[in-house]
Enzyme design. Structure first.
Site, PDB file in Angstrom:
ATOM      1  N   GLU A 109       7.399   0.614   6.500  1.00 32.50           N
ATOM      2  CA  GLU A 109       6.534   1.751   6.821  1.00 32.50           C
ATOM      3  C   GLU A 109       7.013   2.504   8.068  1.00 32.50           C
ATOM      4  O   GLU A 109       6.281   3.329   8.610  1.00 32.50           O
ATOM      5  CB  GLU A 109       5.095   1.269   7.027  1.00 32.50           C
ATOM      6  CG  GLU A 109       4.473   0.662   5.785  1.00 32.50           C
ATOM      7  CD  GLU A 109       3.065   0.171   6.036  1.00 32.50           C
ATOM      8  OE1 GLU A 109       2.124   0.974   5.869  1.00 32.50           O
ATOM      9  OE2 GLU A 109       2.891  -1.001   6.411  1.00 32.50           O
TER      10      GLU A 109
ATOM     11  N   SER B 196       0.975   0.467   2.778  1.00 30.24           N
ATOM     12  CA  SER B 196       1.617   1.581   2.065  1.00 30.24           C
ATOM     13  C   SER B 196       2.112   1.186   0.670  1.00 30.24           C
ATOM     14  O   SER B 196       2.998   1.808   0.116  1.00 30.24           O
ATOM     15  CB  SER B 196       2.784   2.164   2.880  1.00 30.24           C
ATOM     16  OG  SER B 196       2.297   2.832   4.009  1.00 30.24           O
TER      17      SER B 196
ATOM     18  N   ASP C 113     -10.268   1.452   1.479  1.00 27.94           N
ATOM     19  CA  ASP C 113      -9.914   1.832   0.112  1.00 27.94           C
ATOM     20  C   ASP C 113     -10.814   1.058  -0.844  1.00 27.94           C
ATOM     21  O   ASP C 113     -11.029  -0.150  -0.667  1.00 27.94           O
ATOM     22  CB  ASP C 113      -8.447   1.511  -0.164  1.00 27.94           C
ATOM     23  CG  ASP C 113      -7.493   2.267   0.760  1.00 27.94           C
ATOM     24  OD1 ASP C 113      -7.900   3.325   1.289  1.00 27.94           O
ATOM     25  OD2 ASP C 113      -6.357   1.801   0.954  1.00 27.94           O
TER      26      ASP C 113
ATOM     27  N   ASN D  87      -7.678  -0.423   6.347  1.00 28.20           N
ATOM     28  CA  ASN D  87      -6.502  -0.086   7.153  1.00 28.20           C
ATOM     29  C   ASN D  87      -6.983   0.217   8.567  1.00 28.20           C
ATOM     30  O   ASN D  87      -7.774   1.150   8.769  1.00 28.20           O
ATOM     31  CB  ASN D  87      -5.793   1.141   6.581  1.00 28.20           C
ATOM     32  CG  ASN D  87      -5.298   0.909   5.178  1.00 28.20           C
ATOM     33  OD1 ASN D  87      -4.211   0.409   4.980  1.00 28.20           O
ATOM     34  ND2 ASN D  87      -6.114   1.269   4.194  1.00 28.20           N
TER      35      ASN D  87
ATOM     36  N   SER E   8      -1.507  12.572   5.032  1.00 28.44           N
ATOM     37  CA  SER E   8      -2.429  11.454   5.174  1.00 28.44           C
ATOM     38  C   SER E   8      -3.887  11.861   4.950  1.00 28.44           C
ATOM     39  O   SER E   8      -4.252  13.034   5.050  1.00 28.44           O
ATOM     40  CB  SER E   8      -2.277  10.807   6.552  1.00 28.44           C
ATOM     41  OG  SER E   8      -1.003  10.223   6.694  1.00 28.44           O
TER      42      SER E   8
END
EC number: 6.3.2.4
Length: 329
Positions: free
Chosen positions: A16, A166, A277, A293, A302
Site C-alpha cells: 500500500e 487495500s 466497510d 480501517n 478515496s
C-alpha cells in the site's frame, strides 16, 4: 499566530506504499498553510527521511526532528497516513506516545487490534443488529486441512490477509480447487489469513470521526464494482468502480447504520477518523460488518474526502478539526 510543525508520515513497508504517497499529497494540499507547516516524512524500514529538493534529510528519532539548512525543526504533531505497517498497526503510535507527540489516529492498542480482522470481529460481535460472516483463521506455521475448511464453510469464499489492507493478497474462490492457490497468495502478504463466507448484497463504506468532542457519522458510499469483488484494481483504477456518495439508503436504515457504526467506534475505543466497510444482505438488509480501517485512504479517489464533501463540510476544515481535537485532547 505561530504555525504548528506537522510531520505528515507516509510510505510504510507494504503493497500500500503508493496509496499512502497519494494520500499524503492530497492531505498536504488540503491542510491550512496559515496554521500548519507540513513536512512529508517517508517511512522506510531503515530510515525516515524528509526530501528537501534533491537533499534527503534523516529524521532524528531521539527527539522527532530534522535539521534543515542548519536549523533544527522539531515536530509538534504527526499526521499518520501510512496504510498497513507500521502506521496502521500501532507501531508508529507507540513511538509517538513514548516521546509525547500527539497524532491523528487511534492509539497503539486499538490500532494493533483493528489491524487484525479476526480479533476485531470477535470484539464487535454482540453489537445490536451487527452480523459477521462465518470464518476460519489460519496461521502459516500450522498445517492446513483444505477438505476440513471446505466442509466447514459455504462457497464462495473470500481469502484475505488477516492484517492487510487495500485488498492486497485477497481472492474470491468458488470451489475447493481454488482454495490452495488463494491461501498461498494471502500468505505472501501475512502469516495469518482469514477465510470468510461470501455475503451477497450491496457493499458500502462509511466514515466516522470524532470532531469537537462529538462522534460524527459521515454519509455512506455505495461501492458498485464492475469486477467480481472490490479488489485493489477496483479500488484504485478510475472507471472500474462506481462510488455513489451519499448512498441511496432509506432514512430509517441510515439511522440504524449510524447507530451500529458509532457503537463499533466506541467499543473499539477509536479516535480520529475511521472507516467501516459493510454489506447489507440481499433480501433482509441485515448489516454485515466487513472491517474497520483506522488509517483510511485520503487520495483523490478515496472515500472519506467524498463523504466529507457530501456532508457539506470542507476537507481543509475537517482535517483541521481532527488535528485541533487531538492536540487539545
Amino acid at each position: 499566530m505561530n504555525t504548528i510543525n506537522i510531520a505528515l508520515l507516509a510510505g510504510g513497508y507494504t503493497g500500500e506504499y503508493e496509496v499512502s504517497i497519494n494520500s499524503a499529497k492530497n492531505i498536504a494540499a488540503s491542510l491550512d498553510a496559515s496554521k500548519y507547516k507540513v513536512y512529508t516524512i517517508l517511512i522506510g524500514r531503515h530510515e525516515w527521511i524528509y526530501e528537501d529538493g534533491n537533499e534527503k534529510i534523516n529524521v532524528d528519532k531521539n527527539d522527532f526532528s530534522i535539521t534543515v539548512d542548519g536549523e533544527k525543526v522539531k515536530f509538534e504533531y504527526a499526521f499518520i497516513t501510512v496504510h498497513g505497517t507500521p502506521g496502521e498497526d500501532g507501531k508508529l503510535q507507540g513511538y509517538l506516545d513514548m516521546i509525547g507527540i500527539p497524532y491523528n489516529t487511534c492509539d497503539a492498542t486499538t490500532s494493533a487490534i483493528t489491524m487484525n480482522k479476526a480479533y476485531t470481529k470477535a470484539i464487535v460481535n454482540g453489537i445490536h443488529c451487527l452480523h459477521t460472516a462465518k470464518s476460519v483463521q489460519l496461521h502459516q506455521k500450522d498445517d492446513h486441512d483444505i477438505a476440513a475448511i471446505a466442509a466447514t464453510l459455504k462457497f464462495p469464499l473470500f481469502i484475505k490477509p488477516n492484517n492487510g489492507g487495500s485488498s492486497v493478497g485477497m481472492s474470491k474462490v468458488y470451489n475447493v480447487s481454488g482454495l490452495h492457490e488463494a491461501i498461498e497468495k494471502a500468505f505472501k502478504e501475512d502469516d495469518q489469513i482469514l477465510i470468510e463466507e461470501f455475503i451477497k448484497g450491496r457493499e458500502f463504506s462509511i466514515g466516522i470521526a470524532r470532531l469537537n468532542g462529538k462522534v460524527i457519522v459521515l454519509p455512506a458510499t455505495e461501492i458498485i464494482s464492475s469486477k467480481d469483488f472490490f479488489d485493489y484494481e477496483a479500488k484504485y483504477t478510475p472507471g472500474v468502480t462506481n462510488e455513489v456518495t451519499p448512498a441511496d439508503i432509506p432514512a430509517e436504515k441510515n439511522i440504524q447504520i449510524a447507530e451500529i457504526v458509532t457503537q463499533v467506534y466506541l467499543r473499539l475505543n477509536c479516535r480520529g477518523m475511521t472507516r467501516v466497510d459493510f454489506i447489507l444482505l440481499e433480501g433482509s438488509e441485515d448489516f454485515y460488518f466487513i472491517e474497520i480501517n483506522t488509517t483510511p485512504g485520503q487520495s483523490a479517489n478515496s472515500l472519506i474526502p467524498q463523504q466529507v464533501r457530501a456532508a457539506g463540510m470542507n476537507v481543509t476544515d475537517f482535517y483541521g478539526h481532527l488535528i485541533e481535537g487531538t492536540i487539545k485532547g
